[in-house]
Design a protein around this motif. Structure first.
Motif: not given
Length: 635
Positions: A51-53, A109-110, A114-116, A132-134
């Motif tokens: 994925h485009d993380v 994106d939970v 807007g981030r995976a 969580l993606n930061q």
């Protein structure tokens, strides 16, 4: 805790060629694997996700393992290479000695920022791990992992909006029998902030002592609601020892209808992983299961029902993925063959079957584990990424990238039905062959078709333009070239079939009586539906044969369950029908194709034909128009 790893890349093996067994298939080729070293102790890379993380426009590779409390993300450069990995610890500070190992991953994106984000099935403590993606500005970053109670030995999770509230929910299977919530599939509704509500048991597996190792979320019956599918393993008890695929149709509010199961053929059919995709190009979602020692194919009919398929014992692997790897528009499969130290690639035939696999050798003792397919370098070809086992060495396992170097072939044309048509044009024909995906032009004798629709990689429906009497070639053009079917279509001068009257006239009483006495039913040979992107409702196209002696089509009436019958296309002269519906002459009756744009719903299409004022044939077909973009559906 984060640490950076050095990415070690090297060419280790010669180029690999996946050779088809059928003459019309396109060979698939792959460049030599390029390997990236994983960290020490990272020996069993089981869970891969692509994925485009970091949101830089390039695909990245996420990898977890069975034997270490951490996961790694390799950022993609967009050219098929990967940058140094960012590794994140999943150790729980409250229980530092416990095993929180990210076995498999679902990406989505939970928390609605807007981030995976990364949702892992934990191995060891039976908890799931949410990271969580930061990431910001293309630089990877992750928050402190959160832990969610799951089932005993959780299998591969799946993310989707099950209750249509705009938040991602999770489906979690459990694959190890014995106690607690094992042998079940749980759902947790998402709150939209990265947290989830209490779990709800979706269903308990039907075979005693069995477990669910993988789940998937998809709309398999076309009603706009997401459904849940899970594989059931034959790992203990049960007679016969067969695996199964369970399907629970969604109601759109987070609840589900009673689940139904389809047993897999073969005592060794243990579904370790599961894919839902259209394998045979009919627009209905099908199921593939990786059973370790075989792959099972279950073809769907678009209603949520699947046929019991056979297990292909030529396809062996610990994990697998499905995608078109040779550019012919058909679904292929790639498998990580743990015992054979190789990657297996089997090309699809477009009917739910696969060619015997070709093998891409990996280093001895590498034992390929996790596998994924994606286009890492943006060339339109799907590449293969595979995690390999360290074999007990302290250096850890590796991540290998096999770039796809296939040269896509031009389309091929193998047949045209019908093979003759009027010089006036308007004949609707079905063109069969391969490589039709993305077709930009269809010509008859060098003249563009009046219209055409790509129904599948192997089928096109086209309306012939006017042409001079004689045999012509049909050509189909795509970005990969032009395919020619020489001498496959013949233009014939328009004639009035025996028993028919000229346009606008009234058949004689004798002709009417003969037609009424021996009616020939309207054969509706094809109904297809599609919804152009961005438009409401859909298109119903009805193609059939008008009986000899029929002077006009009276109506095509449509009736959704919520409406009274309404006529969308009513009594019309033969001449108008010829112009509007592509009627052409022929001994078996005139052919017609009519296209109607309708709202979503279930419609009854009634086609009637007249001989004078007497209705001599009626055909009724019931079809469903889907209220969203969907692949063409044929029946």
């Amino acid at each position: 805790m984060r640490r950076r790893q050095r990415a070690l890349a090297k060419v280790i093996l010669p180029i690999a060629v996946v050779t088809p067994t059928t003459a019309l298939s396109v060979p698939a080729t792959f460049a030599p694997p390029v390997t990236y070293q994983l960290g020490a102790g990272f020996q069993s890379p089981s869970g891969l996700g692509i994925h485009d993380v970091n949101a830089d426009g390039n695909l990245d590779v996420v990898i977890g393992a069975l034997d270490i409390n951490s996961f790694s993300v390799f950022p993609g450069a967009g050219n098929g290479t990967l940058g140094p990995a960012t590794t994140v610890s999943t150790t729980n500070a409250a229980a530092p000695s416990s095993a929180y190992r990210p076995r498999t991953v679902a990406i989505g994106d939970v928390n609605n920022d807007g981030r995976a984000d990364l949702y892992f099935a934990g191995y060891g403590v039976n908890d799931n791990i949410v990271s969580l993606n930061q990431s910001s500005g293309g630089v990877l970053g992750f928050g402190t992992p959160a832990y969610i109670s799951a089932v005993q030995a959780p299998g591969t999770p799946a993310l989707g909006d099950l209750n249509e509230d705009g938040n991602l929910d999770v489906v979690q299977p459990g694959y190890n029998g014995g106690n607690g919530n094992a042998n079940t599939v749980l759902t947790r509704m998402g709150n939209g902030d990265g947290t989830f509500q209490a779990s709800s048991q979706l269903f308990t597996n039907p075979l005693p002592g069995e477990g669910s190792n993988a789940a998937a979320i998809a709309d398999v019956n076309g009603d706009g609601n997401l459904d849940v599918l899970a594989g059931v393993n034959a790992i203990g008890g049960g007679s016969p020892r067969q695996g199964a695929v369970m399907t629970a149709l969604g109601n759109g509010d987070g609840t589900f209808q009673a689940p139904a199961g389809v047993a897999l053929v073969g005592a060794t059919a243990n579904p370790q992983s599961l894919l839902v995709l259209d394998i045979n190009g009919d627009g209905d979602l099908d199921v593939l299961t990786d059973n370790g020692s075989s792959v099972s194919t279950l073809l769907g009919d678009g209603t949520g029902t699947f046929a019991t398929g056979t297990a292909d014992s030529n396809l062996v692997g610990y994990s697998f993925a499905g995608a078109d790897v040779n550019g012919d528009g058909l679904t292929d499969v790639a498998l990580a063959d743990w015992y054979g130290d190789r990657v297996s690639v089997a090309l699809g035939n477009g009917d739910g079957t696969f060619d015997p696999p070709s093998f891409i050798a990996m280093p001895a003792g590498s034992s390929p584990y996790g596998l994924a397919i994606a286009d890492l370098n943006g060339d339109g070809l799907r590449d293969i990424v595979v995690g390999t086992y360290a074999g007990g060495t302290p250096s850890g396992g590796t991540l290998s990238v096999l770039l796809n170097t296939t040269v896509a072939a031009a389309p091929t044309i193998t047949g045209v039905t019908p093979a003759t048509g009027s010089t006036a044009g308007g004949t609707s024909v079905t063109i069969t062959g391969t490589g039709f995906t993305g077709a930009t032009a269809v010509t008859f004798g060098g003249v563009n078709a009046t219209s055409f629709t790509v129904n599948s990689p192997t089928g096109i429906t086209a309306v012939a333009p006017p042409g001079a009497a004689g045999t012509v070639a049909i050509q189909v053009t795509t970005a990969n070239g032009t395919g020619t079917g020489a001498g496959l279509f013949t233009y014939s001068p328009a004639t009035t079939p025996s028993g028919d009257e000229p346009a606008g006239s009234t058949p004689t009483a004798g002709a009417q009586a003969a037609s009424a006495a021996t009616p020939r039913p309207v054969r509706v040979g094809r109904i297809s539906m599609s919804r152009p992107r961005g438009t409401p409702g859909g298109i119903i196209r009805s193609t059939g044969a008008v009986p000899v002696g029929a002077d006009r089509i009276v109506q095509i009436a449509s009736k959704p369950a919520s409406e009274t019958t309404r006529t969308l296309f009513a009594g019309t002269s033969k001449a108008t029908m010829q112009a509007r519906c592509g009627i052409s002459g022929g001994a078996g009756g005139r052919r017609f194709t009519c296209t109607l744009r309708v709202p979503p719903g279930t419609w009854t299409i009634t086609t009637r034909a007249l001989a004078g004022s007497t209705a001599i044939a009626t055909s009724v077909n019931r079809v469903r128009v889907k209220p969203r973009p969907f692949l063409p559906v044929t029946g």
